[in-house]
Design a protein around this motif. Structure first.
Motif, PDB file in Angstrom:
ATOM      1  N   TYR A  89       7.849  16.592  45.865  1.00 28.69           N
ATOM      2  CA  TYR A  89       7.112  17.296  44.300  1.00 28.69           C
ATOM      3  C   TYR A  89       5.839  16.798  43.862  1.00 28.69           C
ATOM      4  O   TYR A  89       4.813  15.913  44.479  1.00 28.69           O
ATOM      5  CB  TYR A  89       7.813  17.016  43.192  1.00 28.69           C
ATOM      6  N   CYS A  90       5.056  17.444  43.231  1.00 28.97           N
ATOM      7  CA  CYS A  90       3.783  17.278  42.464  1.00 28.97           C
ATOM      8  C   CYS A  90       3.953  16.257  41.789  1.00 28.97           C
ATOM      9  O   CYS A  90       4.868  15.938  41.165  1.00 28.97           O
ATOM     10  CB  CYS A  90       3.548  18.396  42.006  1.00 28.97           C
ATOM     11  N   SER A  91       2.969  14.983  41.552  1.00 25.14           N
ATOM     12  CA  SER A  91       3.461  14.047  40.608  1.00 25.14           C
ATOM     13  C   SER A  91       2.617  14.147  39.192  1.00 25.14           C
ATOM     14  O   SER A  91       2.854  13.250  38.361  1.00 25.14           O
ATOM     15  CB  SER A  91       3.059  12.855  40.884  1.00 25.14           C
ATOM     16  N   ASN A  92       1.990  15.041  38.698  1.00 19.69           N
ATOM     17  CA  ASN A  92       1.756  15.411  37.551  1.00 19.69           C
ATOM     18  C   ASN A  92       0.866  15.001  36.917  1.00 19.69           C
ATOM     19  O   ASN A  92      -0.370  15.625  36.193  1.00 19.69           O
ATOM     20  CB  ASN A  92       2.766  15.749  37.076  1.00 19.69           C
ATOM     21  N   ILE A  93      -0.050  13.629  37.218  1.00 17.87           N
ATOM     22  CA  ILE A  93      -0.473  13.347  36.213  1.00 17.87           C
ATOM     23  C   ILE A  93      -1.904  13.681  36.855  1.00 17.87           C
ATOM     24  O   ILE A  93      -2.639  13.013  36.633  1.00 17.87           O
ATOM     25  CB  ILE A  93      -0.048  12.521  35.776  1.00 17.87           C
ATOM     26  N   CYS A  94      -1.580  12.942  38.270  1.00 16.17           N
ATOM     27  CA  CYS A  94      -2.925  12.396  39.168  1.00 16.17           C
ATOM     28  C   CYS A  94      -3.948  13.115  39.287  1.00 16.17           C
ATOM     29  O   CYS A  94      -4.977  12.408  39.182  1.00 16.17           O
ATOM     30  CB  CYS A  94      -2.403  11.931  40.933  1.00 16.17           C
ATOM     31  N   CYS A  95      -4.032  14.310  38.810  1.00 21.21           N
ATOM     32  CA  CYS A  95      -5.436  15.840  39.298  1.00 21.21           C
ATOM     33  C   CYS A  95      -6.317  15.040  37.908  1.00 21.21           C
ATOM     34  O   CYS A  95      -6.943  15.013  38.172  1.00 21.21           O
ATOM     35  CB  CYS A  95      -4.593  17.147  39.190  1.00 21.21           C
ATOM     36  N   MET A  96      -4.851  15.508  36.329  1.00 23.31           N
ATOM     37  CA  MET A  96      -6.023  14.819  35.374  1.00 23.31           C
ATOM     38  C   MET A  96      -6.445  13.743  35.562  1.00 23.31           C
ATOM     39  O   MET A  96      -8.015  13.637  34.490  1.00 23.31           O
ATOM     40  CB  MET A  96      -5.101  15.123  34.342  1.00 23.31           C
ATOM     41  N   ASN A  97      -5.799  12.860  36.035  1.00 23.28           N
ATOM     42  CA  ASN A  97      -6.676  11.524  35.970  1.00 23.28           C
ATOM     43  C   ASN A  97      -7.639  11.363  37.167  1.00 23.28           C
ATOM     44  O   ASN A  97      -8.375  10.188  36.380  1.00 23.28           O
ATOM     45  CB  ASN A  97      -5.353  10.434  36.448  1.00 23.28           C
ATOM     46  N   THR A  98      -7.648  12.079  38.126  1.00 24.38           N
ATOM     47  CA  THR A  98      -9.216  11.886  38.985  1.00 24.38           C
ATOM     48  C   THR A  98      -9.935  12.274  38.221  1.00 24.38           C
ATOM     49  O   THR A  98     -11.263  12.115  38.083  1.00 24.38           O
ATOM     50  CB  THR A  98      -8.290  12.559  40.499  1.00 24.38           C
TER      51      THR A  98
ATOM     52  N   PRO B  20       7.896  13.530  36.560  1.00 24.61           N
ATOM     53  CA  PRO B  20       6.486  12.155  35.841  1.00 24.61           C
ATOM     54  C   PRO B  20       5.882  13.050  35.226  1.00 24.61           C
ATOM     55  O   PRO B  20       5.635  14.551  35.140  1.00 24.61           O
ATOM     56  CB  PRO B  20       5.985  12.655  37.602  1.00 24.61           C
ATOM     57  N   LYS B  21       5.538  12.172  33.994  1.00 25.55           N
ATOM     58  CA  LYS B  21       4.658  12.837  33.135  1.00 25.55           C
ATOM     59  C   LYS B  21       3.298  12.225  32.813  1.00 25.55           C
ATOM     60  O   LYS B  21       3.300  10.752  32.837  1.00 25.55           O
ATOM     61  CB  LYS B  21       5.503  12.976  31.757  1.00 25.55           C
TER      62      LYS B  21
END
Lengths: 597, 193
Positions: free
Chosen positions: A201-210, A346-347
């Motif tokens: 699955y997509c962990s949801n938070i990592c793109c925005m975190n980067t 994930p949120k």
């Protein structure tokens, strides 16, 4: 955090494990084990004197091992409770010959090596499960060389480095030479969106975190060269696309493609990334000073224990499953229990807070009323018929059967604790238990009416309400086609499927009977489906003994989210059915007549 | 003899494009113990529910079968509907002829045959449905929150501020969870502590 710590109506137990939770909506009995902290948390003023002479030095978990702490320590400055703690596995002990230095240093006398673990028991009306998540361990992906190459770090380590309260006081430095890197590469989807390693699955938070990380780095070090390697950038949600645009505007280079490998230059300790740029279809090499692996998240290890205790369900990715994905997104299928935060999926922080408030309000809705009404679908014992064997009490997953064998008292069922799975009714050898709304005669009528005409054309399928019946609905909603010979009979649990129902179906000419329920561990009635399996195994043996092909009775576990699996299983059932001849059905009827089943 | 009412839903064309609803109505109207069998475009709609309520009164029905979507979707809707007409909610039985029939089969003849069986089974069960009273359970005004991360803390503070007691159980030595380790957070780049 402070608000929670000082609120008079919130009692916090840290260092505590849930031992058991029994009961039902409105009245859960909870047992916890509060481990000995060895420091009186109410008296400790967090002055820090105790830690000065502690000889034990340990990597500090809070700083992801980038700093050290002692065996007596404060987890972090704002910790709540604001109290030191002694890690018993690390501490040398109180013996003055060996150590015991902290005891002498604490003027208030808060340190107590005789403190014992406490077992605490209390009751609650509702439960909110917020067990959180774990972060993916990137050592699994050897190609990125995490731990082999010191300058490859994780997104969590990055957080500690860039944090003004962290080990470097907010300076981003290379591990090998303590210099500020001139170039940093971020690699996305480490542990996410892969069928091979980590989660699918997509962990949801990592793109925005980067994206956030690139902006912070650019703010700290204006000339730093930043590259982000990605599959897709998923910057959905309010304010996110703006942030992505700002990052690109700052000159961060977004390169579509995940590196296949990282090598280290042995002299400079720089890292060389080989990547297929899927925008240009060219193989490229990029040399950078540092690499940050943008880690995905996975379900928390503790989730399993809580799941079993509360009979919760999980989706295939291992996160808790909500009662309905759209209409009850914070409710569990077990009444009175709600999910908050990453335990369910994930949120980011905003979504976690939103879901937590939603859960709180769902729980308050129950508590504010002070009482709720529940289904009348429960079991009843006919005292006259009960032969006091105790099997019902033995199989009940909820301890709802009151039994006094010694005093020859027939079984009695606690109508509030009973959740209506019907396992007792199916197992009772004296047929003394009536399952309300799903009585023997009602289910038998359903079998009879469905097999009244052309029974050889039909597959009798028993489906439990929560998983396999819901799986059939999911197949329906997804428009997954399967053979029309399938006929479902709904029971609350597969545990309700009495052996006499199965024999009856065969006697009435059923070519194939399928019993279906939740996967083990997913059963809505804790473990009632184990009894289903035992029962079916017994019937298989008997079928073999009396000369009926056991293949004609099938047992399948199908979850509510397995629409595809449901339709596949149904195709398999139809293949089995097509092979059963009319002669075989006649034979079966004769055999069952002879054996009086 | 029981007096069952059978109500078959078209669900727009979701059911009726694959299942011959009119034919089923005619057949079930002849069935023993069935007092009325009728159809409507959307049984769950207000006019649809009114048809059921009026039929309960007009035909003195004692059990209801609604053949429509999954009971997991509209069982409660129709339970409340028949309760409104004075029937006990457990006198309702549903035949799932959408999710488990019209949506998963294309051949109209076979789908209609299957729908007929599903309704027949529902009628057979409905005849023996008994009225029951729901149970009332007291709910303690105390909550347990498992986990002291951002979600657990938020839930605890919301419940506590609403006036209920909360016990927060955390495995580690402090509350705060992962969030306490973070520096600035998206999308506003403000501090997380």
């Amino acid at each position: 955090m402070m608000d929670v710590g000082r609120h008079p109506r919130i009692k916090i137990f840290t260092l505590s494990d849930i031992q058991s939770i029994k009961g039902y909506i409105g009245n859960f009995n909870v047992k916890i084990n509060k481990k000995a902290r060895l420091v009186d948390e109410n008296e400790c003023t967090a002055c820090g004197d105790c830690t000065k002479e502690c000889p034990v030095v340990i990597p500090n978990e809070f700083d992801m091992g980038l700093s050290s702490r002692k065996a007596i320590f404060l987890p972090f400055p704002q910790a709540i409770p604001s109290s030191y703690i002694i890690n018993q596995q690390e501490c040398l002990g109180k013996d003055p010959i060996i150590c015991g230095k902290c005891i002498k240093l604490c003027e208030k006398g808060c340190i107590d090596f005789d403190m014992k673990d406490e077992e605490i028991e209390f009751t609650v009306g509702t439960i909110i499960v917020a067990t959180g998540m774990e972060i993916y361990d990137p050592r699994d992906m050897d190609e990125y060389g995490y731990t082999r190459y010191e300058n490859v770090i994780t997104s969590m380590e990055f957080e500690r480095l860039i944090n003004a309260g962290g080990p470097t006081k907010g300076e981003m430095i290379r591990m090998t030479d303590r210099k500020i890197p001139r170039s940093v590469a971020f690699i996305q989807c480490v542990g996410s969106r892969s069928l091979k390693k980590g989660g699918a699955y997509c962990s949801n938070i990592c793109c925005m975190n980067t994206i956030k990380d690139t902006l912070i780095l650019k703010e700290h070090y204006h000339d730093i060269d930043l590259k982000v390697f990605y599959i897709d950038i998923r910057s959905f949600g309010k304010g996110s696309e703006d942030l992505f645009r700002r990052s690109k505007g700052e000159g961060v280079n977004y390169i579509r493609g995940l590196p296949g490998q990282i090598r280290e230059d042995p002299n400079t300790k720089n890292l060389i990334l080989s990547v297929e740029n899927t925008a240009t279809n060219k193989l490229e090499e990029h040399e950078v000073d540092m690499v940050v692996l943008s880690l995905g998240v996975k379900p928390h290890g503790d989730a399993q224990k809580i799941q079993e205790m509360l009979a919760l369900q999980k989706t295939s990715d291992g996160f808790y499953m909500e009662a309905h994905p759209k209409l009850q997104p914070v409710d569990s299928a077990t009444k009175g229990i709600f999910f908050a935060g990453c335990s369910e999926s994930p949120k980011d922080i905003k979504d976690s807070v939103t879901q937590a408030s939603a859960s709180a309000s769902r729980a308050m809705r129950l508590m504010s009323g002070g009482e709720i009404t529940t289904e009348a679908i429960t079991a009843l014992v006919d005292k006259e018929k009960c032969n006091i064997c105790g099997i019902c009490a033995h199989v009940c997953p909820y301890n709802a059967v009151m039994m006094d064998k010694d005093n020859n008292m027939p079984a009695q069922i606690n109508q509030i604790a009973c959740t209506g799975c019907g396992t007792c009714a199916a197992e009772c050898p004296a047929d003394a238990i009536t399952m309300k709304h799903y009585t023997d005669s009602q289910i038998e009528e359903q079998i009879d009416s469905l097999l009244e005409e052309s029974p050889e054309q039909k597959v009798v399928t028993f489906a439990c309400n929560w998983c396999s019946y819901a799986g059939a609905d999911y197949a329906g909603v997804s428009r997954l086609q399967y053979p029309s010979q399938i006929r479902l009979i709904r029971t609350m649990c597969s545990g309700r499927v009495d052996k006499k129902f199965i024999w009856r179906a065969f006697k009435k000419g059923a070519p194939v009977v399928l019993v279906s329920g939740c996967h083990f561990g997913d059963c809505h009635y804790i473990d009632a489906n184990h009894w289903t399996e035992k029962r079916v195994k017994k019937i298989w043996k008997k079928m073999e003994r009396i000369g009926i092909r056991p293949e004609r009775l099938q047992l399948e576990w199908i979850s509510a989210s397995e629409g595809v699996r449901f339709s596949k299983v149904m195709k398999k059932m139809e293949n089995l059915r097509a092979k059963v001849t009319l002669e075989e059905i006649q034979d079966t009827k004769r055999i069952l007549q002879e054996h009086n089943e | 003899m029981s007096r069952v009412g059978v109500f078959i839903c078209h669900c727009g064309v979701n059911i009726s494009s694959t299942v011959d609803v009119e034919k089923l109505c005619e057949e079930f109207a002849q069935e023993d113990g069935v007092a009325i069998a009728t159809e409507y475009k959307y049984m769950c709609s207000d006019p649809g529910q009114r048809i059921i309520k009026e039929a309960i009164e007009a035909h003195n029905l004692d059990s209801i079968v609604v053949a429509s979507c999954s009971p997991r979707l509209h069982e409660r809707t129709f339970q409340l509907c028949i309760e409104g007409a004075g029937l006990n909610r457990y006198k309702l039985e549903m035949a799932n002829i959408r999710e488990q029939c019209s949506w998963v089969h294309k051949d109209k003849e076979y789908a209609t045959l299957k729908a007929k069986d599903l309704i027949k089974m529902a009628v057979a069960k409905a005849r023996k449905n008994q009225p029951f009273d729901q149970l009332s359970i007291p709910v303690l005004k105390k909550a347990l929150v498992i986990g002291g991360g951002i979600a657990g803390m938020q839930a605890a503070i919301d419940i506590a501020k609403a006036g209920h007691k909360v016990t927060l159980v955390e495995r580690t030595p402090t509350i705060g969870g992962r969030m306490a380790q973070l520096d600035k957070t998206f999308p506003t780049l403000d501090c997380s502590a």
